[in-house]
Design an enzyme around this catalytic site. Structure first.
Site, short mmCIF file in Angstrom:
data_model
loop_
_atom_site.label_atom_id
_atom_site.label_comp_id
_atom_site.label_asym_id
_atom_site.label_seq_id
_atom_site.Cartn_x
_atom_site.Cartn_y
_atom_site.Cartn_z
N LYS A 178 0.86 -1.19 0.00
CA LYS A 178 0.00 0.00 0.00
C LYS A 178 0.89 1.23 0.00
CE LYS A 178 -2.73 3.15 2.66
NZ LYS A 178 -2.03 4.22 1.96
N GLU A 253 8.41 1.60 11.74
CA GLU A 253 9.40 2.68 11.70
C GLU A 253 8.60 3.96 11.80
OE1 GLU A 253 11.59 5.44 11.43
OE2 GLU A 253 11.40 5.27 9.25
N CYS A 287 11.80 11.48 9.29
CA CYS A 287 11.76 11.01 10.67
C CYS A 287 13.13 11.16 11.32
CB CYS A 287 11.28 9.57 10.73
SG CYS A 287 12.20 8.44 9.66
N GLU A 386 7.60 15.77 17.02
CA GLU A 386 8.07 15.74 15.65
C GLU A 386 7.27 16.74 14.82
OE1 GLU A 386 9.42 12.23 12.71
OE2 GLU A 386 7.30 12.19 13.23
#
Length: 482
Positions: A178, A253, A287, A386
């Site tokens: 996906k 992750e 990230c 973040e």
């Protein structure tokens, strides 16, 4: 450049198909509609998994050498389409051409690396296991875990896919992929290359679509042995919850809030370049972004002045401009999200050094100036959460111990960077940092041979290197009485 559009967003059992939903694809640099791609639903996911289950006995029984041949064909196909893929990556994602070129070369290198590991599988198979008794003999096998679901994000199209897909195929798994509905175009071109690689029907399947329509049923399907997901922590929790219902393997992750430590003896020119690259590459949509820069008191003022000058000199423009250094954020939602973080940072008392708004010369596109803050409260969201945009916070420290404590004071632990001319100190600091990867006096260079993943809430498991292959293998021991 006119983007190539593959309207069929489903590739199932060796055939391209149309889905039930139309996904609008936007050029983030111009805000123009590139077109639409059809997306799938739970029914399409079920068909893809059925095809993968049917293909698994044959593909898992193939030799590593046979799999390696296919992986090398994929790498060669990407190499042949390199220039077109670079342009498509920039068009759909908004990143400069030079960054897109790095992405495409990473894809090639990853498939070639796992081709090599696949070709060596047989010689590592059925290794003897030492036992304390002469009455028994034992051997260990590594076997493919089954059908796997791969869910990848929008910030590095094709790259994250290669990091998951290449080891999964090398291990002998069958796949349902996906891609992000935000950046499907380069993923569909990569899928077309894979479709021409000689894989048997059903080994590789792709279903475009939203997380709710495609990601959720893929995570919950009991026939899927493992889910490998890259994305936000919030969605990662949902993936784990759905996977838990059928006790399937999960690799995650997720987020990061990484630090760069600039020691008092650092080469300031190098430190500024490492800080700039760590915060502003891919418009900070990483990230691994080193969005917290910790600088020794003795050099903090000079470093901040130099970083401000470097940030203000970065050319933010159309990704196809050959002199551009930073492109657009991926879409309006992400653009507004980052602006919201900047506003809240100002409200928390942080001092804006530079940036924080749209470049004056750009009236359209999701462009944002490289942004530097200092005097950021330690409990501010700007320091702790973040941001996923070109925003960096700078703070000084008085000692090595304080720097390490500040760096480790985070719920994340993906990567970290250190700049110092003292080799012994560099190793000592690297060993003390709670991060899965530490760079010393280096940009964020990533090799297929080294593991990717982190501590705490950043990751569950590892990608790349031999660990990436092992993530798609089960361990079987065979014990025989002599």
């Amino acid at each position: 450049m006119k983007a190539q559009m593959n309207q069929d967003g489903l590739y199932i059992d060796g055939q391209w198909r149309s889905g039930s939903e139309q996904l609008r694809v936007i050029n983030p640099a111009t805000e123009a509609l590139l077109g639409s791609v059809s997306g799938g639903d739970e029914h399409a996911v079920g068909q893809a998994v059925t095809a993968a289950v049917r293909a698994f006995p044959g593909w898992s029984a193939s030799s590593g050498a046979e799999r390696g041949v296919v992986l090398r064909r994929i790498a060669e196909g990407v190499r042949e389409r390199r220039e077109a893929l670079i342009q498509l990556q920039s068009t759909n994602n908004g990143k400069p051409l030079f960054e897109a070129a790095i992405d495409v070369d990473d894809v090639i290198a990853t498939f070639e690396y796992y081709a090599g590991l696949a070709e060596g599988l047989e010689e590592r198979q059925d290794q003897d296991v030492a036992l304390p008794s002469d009455d028994f003999a034992a051997r260990v096998r590594r076997e493919p875990c089954g059908v796997v679901g791969l869910i990848v994000p929008w910030n590095f199209p094709m790259v994250t896919t290669a990091w998951k897909l290449a080891p999964a195929l090398a291990a002998g798994c069958c796949v349902v992929l996906k891609p992000s509905e935000v950046t499907p175009l380069p993923e569909l071109e990569l899928a077309a290359i894979i479709a021409d690689s000689g894989l048997p029907a059903g080994v590789f399947n792709l279903v475009c679509g939203t997380g709710l329509a495609v990601g959720a049923p893929l995570s919950a399907d009991p026939r899927v042995a493992k889910i490998s997901f890259t994305g936000s922590n919030a969605v990662g929790v949902q993936v784990m919850q759905r996977a838990a219902e059928t006790i399937k393997g999960v690799s995650l992750e997720l987020g990061g809030k990484s630090s760069l430590l600039v020691m008092a003896d650092a080469d300031l020119d190098l430190a500024v370049e490492v800080a700039s690259g760590g915060a502003f590459f891919n418009a900070g949509q990483m990230c691994s972004a080193t969005s917290r820069v910790l600088v020794a008191d003795e050099i903090a003022d000079e470093f901040l002045q130099r970083l401000k000058a470097r940030a203000e000199a970065i050319r933010v423009a159309d990704p196809f401009d050959p002199e551009v250094e930073m492109g657009a954020l991926v879409n309006q939602a992400q653009y507004q999200r980052v602006l919201g973080h900047i506003d809240r940072g100002l409200s928390s008392g942080a001092r804006l050094v530079c940036g924080g708004s749209r470049p004056a010369a750009l009236s359209r596109g999701y462009f944002l100036q490289p942004t530097v803050f200092t005097e950021v409260p330690l409990d501010s969201a700007l320091w702790r959460e973040e941001i996923f945009g070109p925003v960096v916070c700078v703070r000084s420290f008085a000692s090595e111990a304080e720097a390490i404590a500040l760096a480790n004071d985070s719920e994340f632990g993906l990567v970290a960077s250190v700049v110092t001319t003292d080799g012994e100190a560099a190793d000592r600091i690297a060993n003390a940092l709670q991060a899965g990867l530490v760079w010393i006096n280096a940009p964020q260079v990533i090799f297929p041979q080294t593991a990717w993943g982190g501590y705490k809430k950043s990751s569950l498991g590892r990608e790349l290197g031999p660990w990436g292959l092992q993530a798609f293998q089960e361990i079987k021991h065979v014990v025989r009485a002599r």
